[in-house]
Design an enzyme around this catalytic site. Sequence first.
Site, short mmCIF file in Angstrom:
data_model
loop_
_atom_site.label_atom_id
_atom_site.label_comp_id
_atom_site.label_asym_id
_atom_site.label_seq_id
_atom_site.Cartn_x
_atom_site.Cartn_y
_atom_site.Cartn_z
N ARG A 1 -13.30 -6.49 -11.85
CA ARG A 1 -13.66 -5.93 -10.35
C ARG A 1 -14.50 -4.62 -10.59
O ARG A 1 -14.58 -3.86 -11.42
CB ARG A 1 -12.15 -5.74 -9.80
CG ARG A 1 -11.68 -7.13 -9.74
CD ARG A 1 -10.24 -7.05 -8.85
NE ARG A 1 -10.34 -6.42 -7.53
CZ ARG A 1 -9.15 -6.43 -6.89
NH1 ARG A 1 -8.03 -6.32 -7.51
NH2 ARG A 1 -9.21 -5.77 -5.73
N SER B 1 0.93 -1.29 0.05
CA SER B 1 -0.07 0.10 -0.11
C SER B 1 0.79 1.53 0.08
O SER B 1 0.50 2.16 -0.58
CB SER B 1 -0.74 -0.14 1.26
OG SER B 1 -1.85 -1.00 1.30
N ASP C 1 -6.96 -8.26 3.96
CA ASP C 1 -6.04 -9.10 3.23
C ASP C 1 -5.64 -10.48 4.09
O ASP C 1 -5.06 -11.15 3.38
CB ASP C 1 -4.98 -8.42 2.69
CG ASP C 1 -5.19 -7.39 1.74
OD1 ASP C 1 -6.37 -7.46 1.10
OD2 ASP C 1 -4.56 -6.23 1.59
#
EC number: 2.5.1.19
Length: 438
Positions: free
Chosen positions: A128, A26, A325
């Site tokens: 997605r 990230s 995650d």
Amino acid sequence: MNTNHIRTVKGGGSLQGILNVPGDKSISHRSLIIGSIAEGETNIKGFLYSDDPLSTADCLRKLGVNIPEIKKNQPFTIKGLGIDDFKEPEEILDCGNSGTTMRLLMGLLAGQEGRNFILTGDKSLNERPMGRVSKPLSLMGGIIHGRKNGTKAPISITGNKLKGCVIGTPVASAQVKSAILLAGLNASGTTSVIEPASSRDHTERMLKAFGADINIRGELGRNIVIKSGTNLTGQNILIPGDISSAAFWMIAASIVPESEIIIKNVGLNPTRTGILNVMNEMGCNYEILDKSTIAGEPIGSINIKYVSNLKPFKVEGDILPKLIDEIPILAVAACFCSGVSEIKDAKELRVKETDRLKVMATQLKKFGANILEKEDGLIINGESKFHSAEVDSETDHRVSMSLAIASLLAKGSSKIARAEASRVSYPTFWDDLEKLIN
């Protein structure tokens, strides 16, 4: 079984050793993006050299940003363009498999007046959901088109003058929030994002470090307000190890008998440490050492030791964004707890790189796991006795690594198809596993 890139993992033995996990994915994405819109140079160290962040770098180069060739384990310097100086690219921006790349660039490009952009990805990414980003950007004045009424890539963006406004996001998503905040840098006035629950806040921390006029208000930091008109200034960024990558070893050390692993310099951002809350509930034996803070991000080393008779756990509600995650590896952990564990409110996992709820249930059952798949989660009966199996990552990096850890608890040797998917976030995973096997 797909014979491409099959890995064989032998069950038994223990895991012992000290390691550094790759840089936080990230933060790696955001260091490139925010460095690109800052004035002056941004020096980056600890960057995650893997497919997803490299997709971000490639797209930014096509937009005119001076990013050198990125080499593994080597620092590099970006020369930023400023907030509103991207060029119109001569070719389509290919985001690969990276949802972060596509969604954050949508926010960044929506306000680049008079320029046109097309973003696409691989087959998985193009299925997605992008409407959660295109809809709020349209409210700000963005001109965005795509398949299925702008909800699926390829996405076309015509840069336009944006106006700041108050936007409530339907899901607690750091990617959606970040896209809106990046658009807010180029919008008139003030942009406010209100989340239903706190999501990871790396974007806010980094924007503040670069000089953005950004404030966090309300209960649990759910209302983020950014004002345009402030130039960002390049910074020095040291990227910590990714706790989502560390999580595989944290769980492995906890469930593989006689194991002990020390993971150095891991990011401990409080919006990312839900995994530690669950490990506390399970009764895991871990200690955090050498705590410090670098560029607003807390870091530390984690020492984890095996514990028998781990307790079952329940994951639901506001903690989900803090460990979204980690659900695949927590599903593995649940198979070895002494009771029934439950994961709920996790419908978001159905629109990740794969339908992770379905894939993890399907693949773990091949080992002998007792799992019930629900619409928004999993119910997992613990104390499983795993046997060897032939399983498939279905091209999902977190599934690949979770199945590798599961294989260590199986009797005999298991085969994992499409195991190379791990390179998306953890290129050295299989090398590190070999080093730790005792």
